[in-house]
Design an enzyme around this catalytic site. Structure first.
Site, PDB file in Angstrom:
ATOM      1  N   ASP A  37       0.847  -1.197   0.000  1.00  8.80           N
ATOM      2  CA  ASP A  37       0.000   0.000   0.000  1.00  8.80           C
ATOM      3  C   ASP A  37       0.883   1.248   0.000  1.00  8.80           C
ATOM      4  O   ASP A  37       2.025   1.218   0.451  1.00  8.80           O
ATOM      5  CB  ASP A  37      -0.925   0.026   1.228  1.00  8.80           C
ATOM      6  CG  ASP A  37      -2.189   0.855   0.983  1.00  8.80           C
ATOM      7  OD1 ASP A  37      -3.264   0.255   0.783  1.00  8.80           O
ATOM      8  OD2 ASP A  37      -2.094   2.106   0.967  1.00  8.80           O
ATOM      9  N   ASP A  63       4.035   2.627  -4.257  1.00  9.63           N
ATOM     10  CA  ASP A  63       3.047   3.253  -5.141  1.00  9.63           C
ATOM     11  C   ASP A  63       2.889   2.334  -6.348  1.00  9.63           C
ATOM     12  O   ASP A  63       3.775   2.270  -7.202  1.00  9.63           O
ATOM     13  CB  ASP A  63       3.561   4.635  -5.550  1.00  9.63           C
ATOM     14  CG  ASP A  63       2.699   5.285  -6.612  1.00  9.63           C
ATOM     15  OD1 ASP A  63       1.674   4.698  -7.010  1.00  9.63           O
ATOM     16  OD2 ASP A  63       3.066   6.400  -7.046  1.00  9.63           O
ATOM     17  N   VAL A  64       1.757   1.637  -6.430  1.00 11.62           N
ATOM     18  CA  VAL A  64       1.610   0.613  -7.472  1.00 11.62           C
ATOM     19  C   VAL A  64       1.243   1.203  -8.834  1.00 11.62           C
ATOM     20  O   VAL A  64       1.037   0.456  -9.791  1.00 11.62           O
ATOM     21  CB  VAL A  64       0.623  -0.506  -7.055  1.00 11.62           C
ATOM     22  CG1 VAL A  64       1.124  -1.255  -5.852  1.00 11.62           C
ATOM     23  CG2 VAL A  64      -0.785   0.033  -6.835  1.00 11.62           C
ATOM     24  N   ASN A  90      -6.197  -5.136  -5.730  1.00  8.87           N
ATOM     25  CA  ASN A  90      -7.322  -4.432  -5.115  1.00  8.87           C
ATOM     26  C   ASN A  90      -7.140  -2.923  -5.070  1.00  8.87           C
ATOM     27  O   ASN A  90      -8.125  -2.185  -5.095  1.00  8.87           O
ATOM     28  CB  ASN A  90      -7.508  -4.989  -3.687  1.00  8.87           C
ATOM     29  CG  ASN A  90      -8.308  -4.060  -2.807  1.00  8.87           C
ATOM     30  OD1 ASN A  90      -9.518  -3.960  -2.929  1.00  8.87           O
ATOM     31  ND2 ASN A  90      -7.624  -3.340  -1.919  1.00  8.87           N
ATOM     32  N   TYR A 156     -13.737   6.570 -13.932  1.00 11.09           N
ATOM     33  CA  TYR A 156     -13.861   5.353 -13.108  1.00 11.09           C
ATOM     34  C   TYR A 156     -14.418   4.223 -13.967  1.00 11.09           C
ATOM     35  O   TYR A 156     -13.898   3.098 -13.945  1.00 11.09           O
ATOM     36  CB  TYR A 156     -14.763   5.636 -11.906  1.00 11.09           C
ATOM     37  CG  TYR A 156     -14.741   4.559 -10.841  1.00 11.09           C
ATOM     38  CD1 TYR A 156     -13.588   4.282 -10.109  1.00 11.09           C
ATOM     39  CD2 TYR A 156     -15.884   3.816 -10.543  1.00 11.09           C
ATOM     40  CE1 TYR A 156     -13.566   3.306  -9.123  1.00 11.09           C
ATOM     41  CE2 TYR A 156     -15.879   2.842  -9.554  1.00 11.09           C
ATOM     42  CZ  TYR A 156     -14.721   2.584  -8.849  1.00 11.09           C
ATOM     43  OH  TYR A 156     -14.699   1.610  -7.879  1.00 11.09           O
ATOM     44  N   LYS A 160     -12.592   0.661 -14.882  1.00 12.78           N
ATOM     45  CA  LYS A 160     -13.171  -0.597 -14.383  1.00 12.78           C
ATOM     46  C   LYS A 160     -13.674  -1.494 -15.518  1.00 12.78           C
ATOM     47  O   LYS A 160     -13.554  -2.712 -15.451  1.00 12.78           O
ATOM     48  CB  LYS A 160     -14.278  -0.294 -13.367  1.00 12.78           C
ATOM     49  CG  LYS A 160     -13.763   0.395 -12.090  1.00 12.78           C
ATOM     50  CD  LYS A 160     -12.733  -0.449 -11.341  1.00 12.78           C
ATOM     51  CE  LYS A 160     -12.345   0.132  -9.997  1.00 12.78           C
ATOM     52  NZ  LYS A 160     -11.384  -0.699  -9.257  1.00 12.78           N
TER      53      LYS A 160
HETATM   54  N1  LIG Z   1     -16.046   0.926  -1.732  1.00 10.07           N
HETATM   55  C1  LIG Z   1     -16.809   0.719  -2.788  1.00 10.07           C
HETATM   56  O1  LIG Z   1     -18.002   1.069  -2.803  1.00 10.07           O
HETATM   57  C2  LIG Z   1     -16.257   0.009  -3.985  1.00 10.07           C
HETATM   58  C3  LIG Z   1     -17.147  -0.460  -4.942  1.00 10.07           C
HETATM   59  C4  LIG Z   1     -16.664  -1.112  -6.060  1.00 10.07           C
HETATM   60  C5  LIG Z   1     -15.308  -1.320  -6.217  1.00 10.07           C
HETATM   61  N2  LIG Z   1     -14.450  -0.844  -5.278  1.00 10.07           N
HETATM   62  C6  LIG Z   1     -13.022  -1.062  -5.508  1.00 10.07           C
HETATM   63  O2  LIG Z   1     -12.461  -1.712  -4.400  1.00 10.07           O
HETATM   64  C7  LIG Z   1     -11.054  -1.447  -4.364  1.00 10.07           C
HETATM   65  C8  LIG Z   1     -10.669  -1.054  -2.948  1.00 10.07           C
HETATM   66  O3  LIG Z   1     -11.311   0.183  -2.652  1.00 10.07           O
HETATM   67  P1  LIG Z   1     -11.891   0.539  -1.230  1.00 10.07           P
HETATM   68  O4  LIG Z   1     -13.320   0.849  -1.414  1.00 10.07           O
HETATM   69  O5  LIG Z   1     -11.477  -0.483  -0.238  1.00 10.07           O
HETATM   70  O6  LIG Z   1     -11.158   1.945  -1.003  1.00 10.07           O
HETATM   71  P2  LIG Z   1     -10.090   2.414   0.094  1.00 10.07           P
HETATM   72  O7  LIG Z   1      -9.724   3.803  -0.268  1.00 10.07           O
HETATM   73  O8  LIG Z   1     -10.645   2.161   1.453  1.00 10.07           O
HETATM   74  O9  LIG Z   1      -8.874   1.435  -0.174  1.00 10.07           O
HETATM   75  C9  LIG Z   1      -8.025   1.585  -1.296  1.00 10.07           C
HETATM   76  C10 LIG Z   1      -6.600   1.278  -0.872  1.00 10.07           C
HETATM   77  O10 LIG Z   1      -5.736   1.447  -2.015  1.00 10.07           O
HETATM   78  C11 LIG Z   1      -4.560   2.152  -1.568  1.00 10.07           C
HETATM   79  N3  LIG Z   1      -3.948   2.868  -2.671  1.00 10.07           N
HETATM   80  C12 LIG Z   1      -4.447   3.958  -3.327  1.00 10.07           C
HETATM   81  N4  LIG Z   1      -3.555   4.387  -4.232  1.00 10.07           N
HETATM   82  C13 LIG Z   1      -2.474   3.557  -4.153  1.00 10.07           C
HETATM   83  C14 LIG Z   1      -1.234   3.493  -4.851  1.00 10.07           C
HETATM   84  N5  LIG Z   1      -0.919   4.387  -5.803  1.00 10.07           N
HETATM   85  N6  LIG Z   1      -0.375   2.501  -4.528  1.00 10.07           N
HETATM   86  C15 LIG Z   1      -0.670   1.602  -3.558  1.00 10.07           C
HETATM   87  N7  LIG Z   1      -1.828   1.627  -2.871  1.00 10.07           N
HETATM   88  C16 LIG Z   1      -2.725   2.587  -3.162  1.00 10.07           C
HETATM   89  C17 LIG Z   1      -5.089   3.109  -0.501  1.00 10.07           C
HETATM   90  O11 LIG Z   1      -4.065   3.609   0.330  1.00 10.07           O
HETATM   91  C18 LIG Z   1      -6.108   2.238   0.210  1.00 10.07           C
HETATM   92  O12 LIG Z   1      -5.513   1.501   1.259  1.00 10.07           O
HETATM   93  C19 LIG Z   1     -10.813  -0.347  -5.391  1.00 10.07           C
HETATM   94  O13 LIG Z   1     -10.250  -0.913  -6.571  1.00 10.07           O
HETATM   95  C20 LIG Z   1     -12.191   0.201  -5.660  1.00 10.07           C
HETATM   96  O14 LIG Z   1     -12.332   0.781  -6.932  1.00 10.07           O
HETATM   97  C21 LIG Z   1     -14.895  -0.204  -4.158  1.00 10.07           C
END
Ligand SMILES: NC(=O)c1ccc[n+]([C@@H]2O[C@H](COP(=O)([O-])OP(=O)(O)OC[C@H]3O[C@@H](n4cnc5c(N)ncnc54)[C@H](O)[C@@H]3O)[C@@H](O)[C@H]2O)c1
Length: 286
Positions: A37, A63-64, A90, A156, A160
């Site tokens: 992360d 940073d991925v 993720n 977005y 996706k």
């Molecule tokens: N929460 C929702 O409603 C939802 C719905 C559909 C899909 N998603 C997807 O689920 C996945 C996780 O999202 P979430 O909702 O848990 O959000 P979140 O913000 O709680 O978690 C995302 C994580 O990714 C990390 N991150 C961001 N940029 C980064 C980078 N450049 N390098 C490394 N790490 C990085 C963040 O620090 C965080 O820990 C995402 O791909 C998101 O698009 C979420």
């Protein structure tokens, strides 16, 4: 029933939200966990939680969006555990903003995190999985926004839809090549996470505080919209069980919000019946 014990999970975005609860769920199942992360303080907390659960783990601040950072994380994972059995791509962000308003750098940022980070990890880890000659799984976290379209966040959707298409196409390639890796794509609806705090994870290379867009009404409205839909989403408590059950059942599409299924059907119907996007279909939903 699939046995996850002692298998090695490599997961990105493990500090918050989905990544955090999946890492904790992996620890409950006796997995060894490589957690990546960009947010080091939050990652340390999740890391401590999985250690407290008795898991062997490695935390990597990276940073991925950068291919060399992903390569380095994979090298560290291999040095520590010598194998990777499950890759969960993720890490992701959500950026609201209409195409004529959102800065190009934000398009580059979202495509690099939501799509290219998945490409970088798969490019490196699939050859490792092939060499292991044992069964492996890859789960890409996309979104319901990769299956249906809505107003207000084209970047977005683009990222996706691309993730879903790439995962489907890779599944064909792996099958055709006779490789024992099962692909999965997770397409959740709104879930209560930190996703609306995306700005906190903006890497330096995508930052330009002087751009007037970030003081504009469009930007602030987009932020409010993201906060509204995420904080009104489902609680996150079932997500880890959903993921591990889907892996056990070898489901390709991992859907979490059946209430959106009619929108998927509506989109497919529109395509084959020569229809067009109709914003009124969203009335009451968005
Ligand atoms: N929460 C929702 O409603 C939802 C719905 C559909 C899909 N998603 C997807 O689920 C996945 C996780 O999202 P979430 O909702 O848990 O959000 P979140 O913000 O709680 O978690 C995302 C994580 O990714 C990390 N991150 C961001 N940029 C980064 C980078 N450049 N390098 C490394 N790490 C990085 C963040 O620090 C965080 O820990 C995402 O791909 C998101 O698009 C979420």
């Amino acid at each position: 029933m699939k046995d996850f014990k002692d298998k090695v999970l490599f997961i990105t975005g493990a500090a918050h939200g989905f990544g955090q609860v999946i890492a904790e769920g992996a620890a409950d199942r006796g997995m060894k966990i490589v957690m990546v992360d960009i947010d080091e303080p939050a990652l340390k907390e999740t890391y401590q939680t999985v250690l407290d659960k008795g898991a062997e783990a490695l935390m990597i601040t990276a940073d991925v969006t950068k291919e060399d950072s992903v390569d380095d994380a994979v090298d560290q994972a291999m040095a520590k555990f010598g194998r990777i059995d499950l890759l969960i791509n993720n890490a992701g962000i959500a950026l609201p903003g209409r195409i004529w308003e959102l800065p190009t750098r934000d398009w580059e940022w979202i495509m690099h995190i939501n799509l290219m980070s998945q490409v970088y990890a798969m490019k490196r880890i699939i050859p490792i999985m092939i060499q292991q000659k044992t069964h492996a799984d890859i789960l890409n976290v996309a979104s319901i926004a990769g299956l249906v379209d809505t107003p207000g966040m084209p970047s977005y959707h683009a990222s996706k839809f691309a993730s879903v298409g790439m995962t489907e196409a890779t599944a064909y390639d792996l099958q055709r090549a006779g490789i024992d890796i099962d692909m999965h794509v997770m397409c959740p609806g709104f879930v209560q996470t930190d996703l609306y705090h995306t700005e906190q994870h903006r890497p330096a290379q995508y930052t330009d505080a002087t751009d007037p867009y970030y003081q504009s009404e469009a930007f602030l409205k987009g932020q409010q919209f993201a906060k509204y839909v995420i904080t009104n989403g489902k609680p996150i408590d079932t997500i880890a069980d959903t993921v591990f059950k889907a892996l056990e059942d070898n489901r390709f599409y991992v859907l979490t919000h059946p209430e959106f299924n009619p929108l998927i059907q509506d989109r497919v119907k529109r395509i084959v019946e020569d229809g067009a996007p109709d914003v009124h279909v969203m009335d009451g939903l968005m």
